[in-house]
Motif scaffolding. Structure first.
Motif, mmCIF file in Angstrom:
data_model
loop_
_atom_site.group_PDB
_atom_site.id
_atom_site.type_symbol
_atom_site.label_atom_id
_atom_site.label_comp_id
_atom_site.label_asym_id
_atom_site.label_seq_id
_atom_site.Cartn_x
_atom_site.Cartn_y
_atom_site.Cartn_z
ATOM 1 N N UNK A 255 140.951 38.650 81.168
ATOM 2 C CA UNK A 255 141.771 38.113 80.091
ATOM 3 C C UNK A 255 140.998 37.984 78.787
ATOM 4 N N UNK A 256 139.772 38.467 78.759
ATOM 5 C CA UNK A 256 138.996 38.395 77.538
ATOM 6 C C UNK A 256 139.360 39.502 76.564
ATOM 7 N N UNK A 257 138.641 39.550 75.465
ATOM 8 C CA UNK A 257 138.871 40.564 74.440
ATOM 9 C C UNK A 257 138.445 41.939 74.950
ATOM 10 N N UNK A 258 139.122 42.990 74.446
ATOM 11 C CA UNK A 258 138.742 44.357 74.807
ATOM 12 C C UNK A 258 137.652 44.891 73.891
ATOM 13 N N UNK A 259 137.107 44.042 73.016
ATOM 14 C CA UNK A 259 136.034 44.498 72.134
ATOM 15 C C UNK A 259 134.825 44.973 72.941
ATOM 16 N N UNK A 260 134.636 44.404 74.118
ATOM 17 C CA UNK A 260 133.513 44.843 74.948
ATOM 18 C C UNK A 260 133.660 46.302 75.349
ATOM 19 N N UNK A 261 134.912 46.783 75.499
ATOM 20 C CA UNK A 261 135.143 48.198 75.788
ATOM 21 C C UNK A 261 134.700 49.057 74.609
ATOM 22 N N UNK A 262 135.038 48.640 73.390
ATOM 23 C CA UNK A 262 134.640 49.405 72.204
ATOM 24 C C UNK A 262 133.118 49.497 72.096
ATOM 25 N N UNK A 263 132.441 48.408 72.422
ATOM 26 C CA UNK A 263 130.981 48.409 72.360
ATOM 27 C C UNK A 263 130.391 49.369 73.392
ATOM 28 N N UNK A 264 130.946 49.352 74.601
ATOM 29 C CA UNK A 264 130.467 50.254 75.651
ATOM 30 C C UNK A 264 130.714 51.712 75.261
ATOM 31 N N UNK A 265 131.894 51.999 74.723
ATOM 32 C CA UNK A 265 132.205 53.353 74.270
ATOM 33 C C UNK A 265 131.236 53.782 73.170
ATOM 34 N N UNK A 266 130.938 52.861 72.256
ATOM 35 C CA UNK A 266 130.009 53.177 71.169
ATOM 36 C C UNK A 266 128.629 53.542 71.678
ATOM 37 N N UNK A 267 128.141 52.789 72.673
ATOM 38 C CA UNK A 267 126.814 53.110 73.232
ATOM 39 C C UNK A 267 126.824 54.461 73.934
ATOM 40 N N UNK A 268 127.904 54.753 74.663
ATOM 41 C CA UNK A 268 128.000 56.032 75.353
ATOM 42 C C UNK A 268 128.039 57.193 74.364
ATOM 43 N N UNK A 269 128.804 57.038 73.289
ATOM 44 C CA UNK A 269 128.874 58.093 72.276
ATOM 45 C C UNK A 269 127.490 58.398 71.712
ATOM 46 N N UNK A 270 126.749 57.334 71.412
ATOM 47 C CA UNK A 270 125.428 57.528 70.840
ATOM 48 C C UNK A 270 124.510 58.247 71.817
ATOM 49 N N UNK A 271 124.580 57.874 73.095
ATOM 50 C CA UNK A 271 123.733 58.512 74.097
ATOM 51 C C UNK A 271 124.082 59.985 74.265
ATOM 52 N N UNK A 272 125.387 60.310 74.247
ATOM 53 C CA UNK A 272 125.787 61.703 74.366
ATOM 54 C C UNK A 272 125.370 62.503 73.134
ATOM 55 N N UNK A 273 125.506 61.901 71.960
ATOM 56 C CA UNK A 273 125.144 62.595 70.728
ATOM 57 C C UNK A 273 123.640 62.836 70.627
ATOM 58 N N UNK A 274 122.863 62.044 71.344
ATOM 59 C CA UNK A 274 121.410 62.219 71.328
ATOM 60 C C UNK A 274 120.937 63.299 72.293
ATOM 61 N N UNK A 275 121.872 63.944 72.997
ATOM 62 C CA UNK A 275 121.540 65.012 73.941
ATOM 63 C C UNK A 275 122.152 66.324 73.452
ATOM 64 N N UNK A 276 121.798 67.455 74.069
ATOM 65 C CA UNK A 276 122.364 68.739 73.638
ATOM 66 C C UNK A 276 123.798 68.974 74.085
ATOM 67 N N UNK A 277 124.380 68.085 74.896
ATOM 68 C CA UNK A 277 125.708 68.342 75.426
ATOM 69 C C UNK A 277 126.753 68.429 74.314
ATOM 70 N N UNK A 278 127.778 69.225 74.579
ATOM 71 C CA UNK A 278 128.896 69.330 73.636
ATOM 72 C C UNK A 278 130.046 68.425 74.033
ATOM 73 N N UNK A 279 129.883 67.649 75.085
ATOM 74 C CA UNK A 279 130.918 66.705 75.504
ATOM 75 C C UNK A 279 130.920 65.503 74.569
ATOM 76 N N UNK A 280 132.105 65.095 74.161
ATOM 77 C CA UNK A 280 132.251 63.962 73.255
ATOM 78 C C UNK A 280 133.405 63.070 73.705
#
Length: 297
Positions: A255-280
């Motif tokens: 029942x908490x805020x979904x902001x924690x989901x946005x933060x998790x997505x943000x960290x994942x995006x950064x990790x993927x962008x730091x690799x050669x993968x084309x997945x986004x």
């Protein structure tokens, strides 16, 4: 080998019963009463779970959580605090905690949550250790043939945090299996070294071993980051609503805020962008998220 739990608590009256309870469950327990000492101990290695109070005498527990995550710690972190408001819970989860338990709490609930975090974190910790060993050796890294020996399958574990009705034989199981096969190419490609199985930029998710690979290199992710990525990877190109991700990765009773989901997505995006993968990971405004391939990324 028993799990090592680091208790970060400056109150003797609170720490004493916690230590006794943990030791009765055959955990190894170490206690520190200050934040800087906790950061130093985690960085020394070997800690499987951190039980973290926020009101510490030197630095705040939130800062402790930030520092150990920034230092690469991928084990479980549970915050134990009297700050029980929704905003406090959201902030704690956003800085990298996996769970949040407000005082006063029952010892039985604490132990159940601790077991859940250790089940989730153990495969990731083993994977990270294997990756480090592989980097130090000229020999190929560990293969997927070893994954069955990492941790026995536990029917009570929800691989992506999915509901209990999906635990065995459900669509989520078939989905994750199909996605792994697609990421590897075919059944035979699921053994051998990662470089033998896919191009150097391919993103692959091993649902059983809870490991993520980009070509021959393993990507280090936290338990929640893995759950989110594995869910999106189970059906590349499909849109997963925010509600569905929260229900399956966190809990349908969250029942908490979904902001924690946005933060998790943000960290994942950064990790993927730091690799050669084309997945986004792409945001579909007003709906949710999808994992797609960007050839020009």
């Amino acid at each position: 080998m028993p799990h090592l739990v680091l208790l970060v608590e400056d109150d003797d009256q609170i720490s004493a019963p916690l230590i006794r309870t943990l030791q009765r469950e055959d955990y190894l327990v170490e206690r520190v009463s200050a934040g800087l000492a906790a950061v130093e101990r985690v960085q020394a290695g070997g800690v499987d779970l951190v039980l973290l109070d926020l009101g510490l005498p030197d630095i705040d527990g939130l800062e402790v959580c930030r520092r150990i995550r920034a230092g690469g710690y991928i084990g479980g972190v549970m915050i134990l605090t009297a700050r029980g408001g929704e905003l406090d819970r959201v902030v704690g989860l956003d800085v990298g905690a996996d769970d949040y338990l407000a005082k006063p709490f029952g010892l039985a609930e604490l132990m159940a949550r601790s077991r859940a975090l250790l089940r989730r974190a153990a495969p990731s910790a083993v994977a990270a250790a294997g990756a480090a060993a592989g980097a130090a050796s000229p020999q190929p890294g560990p293969t997927f043939e070893r994954r069955g020996g990492i941790l026995p399958e536990d029917p009570t574990v929800r691989p992506y945090g999915r509901r209990s009705s999906d635990r065995t034989g459900g669509p989520a199981d078939r989905r994750s299996g199909d996605a792994c096969d697609r990421g590897a190419g075919d059944a035979s490609a699921r053994t051998g070294s990662p470089s033998d199985r896919a191009p150097s930029t391919a993103l692959r998710v091993d649902a059983d071993g809870r490991r993520v690979w980009v070509g021959p290199k393993e990507l280090t992710v936290t338990a929640k980051e893995f759950d989110v990525l594995a869910l999106l990877h189970s059906s590349p190109g499909a849109v997963f609503t925010r509600e569905r991700v929260m229900d399956e990765v966190w809990d349908e009773n969250w029942f908490g805020s979904t902001k924690t989901l946005d933060t998790t997505i943000g960290r994942l995006r950064q990790k993927l962008e730091d690799t050669p993968t084309t997945s986004r990971i792409v945001t579909v405004r007003g709906v949710g998220f999808r994992l797609e391939n960007h050839p020009d990324a």
